[in-house]
Scaffold this motif. Structure first.
Motif, PDB file in Angstrom:
ATOM      1  N   ILE A   6     -10.892  -0.089   5.919  1.00 53.31           N
ATOM      2  CA  ILE A   6      -9.518  -0.318   5.488  1.00 53.31           C
ATOM      3  C   ILE A   6      -8.899  -1.351   6.423  1.00 53.31           C
ATOM      4  CG2 ILE A   6      -7.256   0.707   5.073  1.00 53.31           C
ATOM      5  CD1 ILE A   6      -8.643   3.386   4.651  1.00 53.31           C
ATOM      6  N   ASN A   7      -8.467  -2.453   5.860  1.00 51.18           N
ATOM      7  CA  ASN A   7      -7.995  -3.581   6.650  1.00 51.18           C
ATOM      8  C   ASN A   7      -6.477  -3.553   6.826  1.00 51.18           C
ATOM      9  OD1 ASN A   7     -10.601  -4.763   6.890  1.00 51.18           O
ATOM     10  ND2 ASN A   7     -10.409  -5.521   4.790  1.00 51.18           N
ATOM     11  N   PRO A   8      -5.960  -4.366   7.728  1.00 47.18           N
ATOM     12  CA  PRO A   8      -4.508  -4.557   7.811  1.00 47.18           C
ATOM     13  C   PRO A   8      -4.042  -5.438   6.654  1.00 47.18           C
ATOM     14  CG  PRO A   8      -5.583  -6.020   9.354  1.00 47.18           C
ATOM     15  CD  PRO A   8      -6.669  -5.156   8.765  1.00 47.18           C
ATOM     16  N   PRO A   9      -2.753  -5.492   6.398  1.00 46.39           N
ATOM     17  CA  PRO A   9      -2.257  -6.416   5.373  1.00 46.39           C
ATOM     18  C   PRO A   9      -2.602  -7.864   5.719  1.00 46.39           C
ATOM     19  CG  PRO A   9      -0.545  -4.858   6.042  1.00 46.39           C
ATOM     20  CD  PRO A   9      -1.669  -4.700   7.013  1.00 46.39           C
ATOM     21  N   ILE A  14      -4.474  -0.805   1.489  1.00 43.71           N
ATOM     22  CA  ILE A  14      -5.424  -0.874   0.378  1.00 43.71           C
ATOM     23  C   ILE A  14      -4.726  -1.586  -0.776  1.00 43.71           C
ATOM     24  CG2 ILE A  14      -6.761   0.433  -1.325  1.00 43.71           C
ATOM     25  CD1 ILE A  14      -7.159   2.599   0.759  1.00 43.71           C
ATOM     26  N   GLU A  15      -5.262  -2.709  -1.191  1.00 43.12           N
ATOM     27  CA  GLU A  15      -4.635  -3.502  -2.249  1.00 43.12           C
ATOM     28  C   GLU A  15      -4.865  -2.868  -3.609  1.00 43.12           C
ATOM     29  OE1 GLU A  15      -4.078  -8.114  -2.595  1.00 43.12           O
ATOM     30  OE2 GLU A  15      -6.086  -7.586  -3.328  1.00 43.12           O
ATOM     31  N   GLY A  16      -3.834  -2.866  -4.426  1.00 40.57           N
ATOM     32  CA  GLY A  16      -3.933  -2.313  -5.762  1.00 40.57           C
ATOM     33  C   GLY A  16      -4.767  -3.178  -6.691  1.00 40.57           C
ATOM     34  N   SER A  17      -5.390  -2.546  -7.671  1.00 40.91           N
ATOM     35  CA  SER A  17      -6.288  -3.248  -8.581  1.00 40.91           C
ATOM     36  C   SER A  17      -5.554  -3.909  -9.742  1.00 40.91           C
ATOM     37  CB  SER A  17      -7.333  -2.268  -9.130  1.00 40.91           C
ATOM     38  OG  SER A  17      -6.694  -1.198  -9.826  1.00 40.91           O
ATOM     39  N   GLU A  18      -4.386  -3.381 -10.140  1.00 40.49           N
ATOM     40  CA  GLU A  18      -3.673  -3.907 -11.302  1.00 40.49           C
ATOM     41  C   GLU A  18      -2.262  -4.387 -10.979  1.00 40.49           C
ATOM     42  OE1 GLU A  18      -3.737  -1.281 -14.658  1.00 40.49           O
ATOM     43  OE2 GLU A  18      -5.897  -0.901 -14.505  1.00 40.49           O
ATOM     44  N   LYS A  19      -1.595  -3.727 -10.056  1.00 46.67           N
ATOM     45  CA  LYS A  19      -0.220  -4.080  -9.696  1.00 46.67           C
ATOM     46  C   LYS A  19      -0.143  -4.218  -8.168  1.00 46.67           C
ATOM     47  CE  LYS A  19       1.545  -1.371 -13.605  1.00 46.67           C
ATOM     48  NZ  LYS A  19       2.164  -2.416 -14.429  1.00 46.67           N
ATOM     49  N   PRO A  20      -0.889  -5.166  -7.619  1.00 47.20           N
ATOM     50  CA  PRO A  20      -0.988  -5.248  -6.158  1.00 47.20           C
ATOM     51  C   PRO A  20       0.328  -5.579  -5.466  1.00 47.20           C
ATOM     52  CG  PRO A  20      -1.970  -7.184  -7.172  1.00 47.20           C
ATOM     53  CD  PRO A  20      -1.698  -6.204  -8.280  1.00 47.20           C
ATOM     54  N   PRO A  60      -6.570   2.564  -6.203  1.00 44.23           N
ATOM     55  CA  PRO A  60      -5.232   2.696  -6.787  1.00 44.23           C
ATOM     56  C   PRO A  60      -4.811   1.425  -7.516  1.00 44.23           C
ATOM     57  CG  PRO A  60      -5.095   2.326  -4.420  1.00 44.23           C
ATOM     58  CD  PRO A  60      -6.540   2.560  -4.725  1.00 44.23           C
ATOM     59  N   LYS A  61      -4.036   1.596  -8.585  1.00 42.42           N
ATOM     60  CA  LYS A  61      -3.552   0.444  -9.343  1.00 42.42           C
ATOM     61  C   LYS A  61      -2.474  -0.307  -8.564  1.00 42.42           C
ATOM     62  CE  LYS A  61      -4.672   2.515 -13.795  1.00 42.42           C
ATOM     63  NZ  LYS A  61      -4.161   3.047 -15.087  1.00 42.42           N
ATOM     64  N   ARG A  62      -1.637   0.448  -7.861  1.00 37.68           N
ATOM     65  CA  ARG A  62      -0.651  -0.164  -6.967  1.00 37.68           C
ATOM     66  C   ARG A  62      -1.211  -0.146  -5.551  1.00 37.68           C
ATOM     67  NH1 ARG A  62       2.156   2.524 -10.877  1.00 37.68           N
ATOM     68  NH2 ARG A  62       3.712   1.215 -11.971  1.00 37.68           N
ATOM     69  N   SER A  63      -0.685  -1.019  -4.723  1.00 41.31           N
ATOM     70  CA  SER A  63      -1.149  -1.085  -3.339  1.00 41.31           C
ATOM     71  C   SER A  63      -0.574   0.080  -2.532  1.00 41.31           C
ATOM     72  CB  SER A  63      -0.724  -2.412  -2.711  1.00 41.31           C
ATOM     73  OG  SER A  63      -1.325  -3.504  -3.383  1.00 41.31           O
ATOM     74  N   ILE A  64      -1.331   0.490  -1.510  1.00 40.32           N
ATOM     75  CA  ILE A  64      -0.900   1.571  -0.626  1.00 40.32           C
ATOM     76  C   ILE A  64      -0.807   1.020   0.790  1.00 40.32           C
ATOM     77  CG2 ILE A  64      -1.254   3.943   0.108  1.00 40.32           C
ATOM     78  CD1 ILE A  64      -1.260   3.805  -2.872  1.00 40.32           C
ATOM     79  N   LEU A  65       0.348   1.195   1.410  1.00 39.14           N
ATOM     80  CA  LEU A  65       0.545   0.834   2.812  1.00 39.14           C
ATOM     81  C   LEU A  65       0.621   2.106   3.633  1.00 39.14           C
ATOM     82  CD1 LEU A  65       1.159  -1.241   5.057  1.00 39.14           C
ATOM     83  CD2 LEU A  65       3.592  -0.977   4.477  1.00 39.14           C
ATOM     84  N   PHE A  66      -0.302   2.241   4.575  1.00 40.55           N
ATOM     85  CA  PHE A  66      -0.318   3.377   5.498  1.00 40.55           C
ATOM     86  C   PHE A  66       0.403   2.918   6.760  1.00 40.55           C
ATOM     87  CE2 PHE A  66      -4.024   3.411   2.736  1.00 40.55           C
ATOM     88  CZ  PHE A  66      -3.825   4.613   2.072  1.00 40.55           C
TER      89      PHE A  66
END
Length: 347
Positions: free
Chosen positions: A90-93, A126-132, A183-189
């Motif tokens: 899992i990378n940084p933005p 983690i970048e989203g697949s459809e709505k990043p 995920p379709k949308r991106s997730i920021l931890f």
């Protein structure tokens, strides 16, 4: 959590599921889960008490010196977290170019932070697949109050429990991505610093967002989810705060997620800005809420070891920590994968 006071949709991934009680807790029945939803179930099951415990015994160890804001111990804890994310892939933005977002000493000093040194928020993505471009934030603060008179305040619950919860939720999403169901949308931890001194890290992030706040769908904030308080001793519960303040949909989604999984008692005692404890204003979600981003704050209550040197990892209820982390994951999964982003329809 800081002591400072500052001024009906079904769950799509589990809508067809029953539940079963297992040694791992309550999980959706695999036989009733559609093939396309088995990635959710597999990811959900990776959130395990033993892994939460392993990480917490490191994060809340004496070696970290109580993780005061900007201290060597906090930085050491941050390095452990970053190595965890690197190991998961899992990378940084990309826009940040680093896991670190510097929070300058001068910024904190202007807000009452005294002589705190420079510190850092830690971000994994983690970048989203459809709505990043649409961002779901899952946050927790990783600082605590440090060492006082030679005694280490380990902050296992506050907020080591939230820190390891976010880490484990990230692993679950990454496992789903590896299985072809990211995920379709991106997730920021988002692990923020300076919470104990005045919510500084989350204030800095929302003032200097890596992703536009207009594109931020929700902040699910975890601050103390490893213990119980006197009023709920022995119960399977969690306090949820703020989930209907800005969106009519968020509370509904969270309750559906809960019902389809561990069915904890969702306690709304503090879900009122006028409550004497003022908890809506006392953790990092508030800096998102005041910028019109829907929030839900997950919390276990103010127990007898709150802000004391006795808040140690051996007092954590790890099976309950697991269930609460699973609830946040399931809520985030629904928000990240539903066709439309949740509405902001309240003020």
């Amino acid at each position: 959590m800081t002591k400072i006071l500052i001024p009906l949709l079904a769950l799509t991934v589990t809508a067809s599921c029953g539940t079963a009680q297992t040694s791992e807790g309550t999980v959706p029945r695999e036989s009733s889960v559609a093939k396309s939803d088995k990635a959710f179930l597999a990811a959900y099951k990776t959130i395990k008490a033993d892994e939460l415990k392993k990480n917490l015994y490191v994060i809340a160890s004496d070696e970290m010196g109580g993780r005061d804001t900007g201290s060597p111990g906090q930085k050491k804890a941050g390095e452990y977290m970053i190595n965890y994310y690197k190991a998961l892939g899992i990378n940084p933005p990309k826009a940040l170019g680093s896991y670190y977002q510097k929070v300058p000493a001068e910024f904190m000093k202007k807000r009452g932070g005294g002589n705190l040194p420079d510190s850092e928020n830690i971000l994994a993505f983690i970048e989203g697949s459809e709505k990043p471009e649409e961002i779901v934030v899952i946050s927790a603060h990783y600082d605590h109050v440090g060492t006082r008179n030679g005694v280490v305040y380990n902050g296992a619950d506050d907020d080591g429990s939230g820190t390891v919860g976010v880490m484990q939720i990230a692993k679950a999403f990454q496992e789903a991505k590896k299985a072809g169901h990211g995920p379709k949308r991106s997730i920021l931890f988002l692990h923020v610093t300076g919470e104990e001194h005045g919510l500084f890290g989350s204030e800095y992030y929302t003032g200097n967002p890596v992703f536009p706040l207009a594109n931020t769908v929700v902040d699910l904030n975890i601050d103390m989810i490893g213990r119980d308080d006197a009023a709920n001793r022995g119960k399977q519960y969690v306090y949820v705060i703020g989930s209907e303040m800005l969106s009519s949909q968020l509370k509904v989604i969270n309750e559906a997620a809960n019902k389809k999984t561990n069915n904890l008692e969702l306690n709304y005692k503090y879900d009122d800005p006028a409550d004497p404890e003022q908890l809506y204003y006392r953790s990092d979600h508030y800096n998102f809420a005041k910028n019109n981003v829907p929030v839900a704050f997950f919390f276990d209550g103010i127990h007898e070891d709150y802000h004391k040197p006795t808040d140690d990892p051996d007092k954590i209820d790890y099976p309950l920590l697991e269930k609460r982390a699973q609830l946040v994951f399931t809520t985030a999964w629904e928000i990240a994968n539903r066709p439309e982003r949740i509405v902001v329809d309240k003020k």
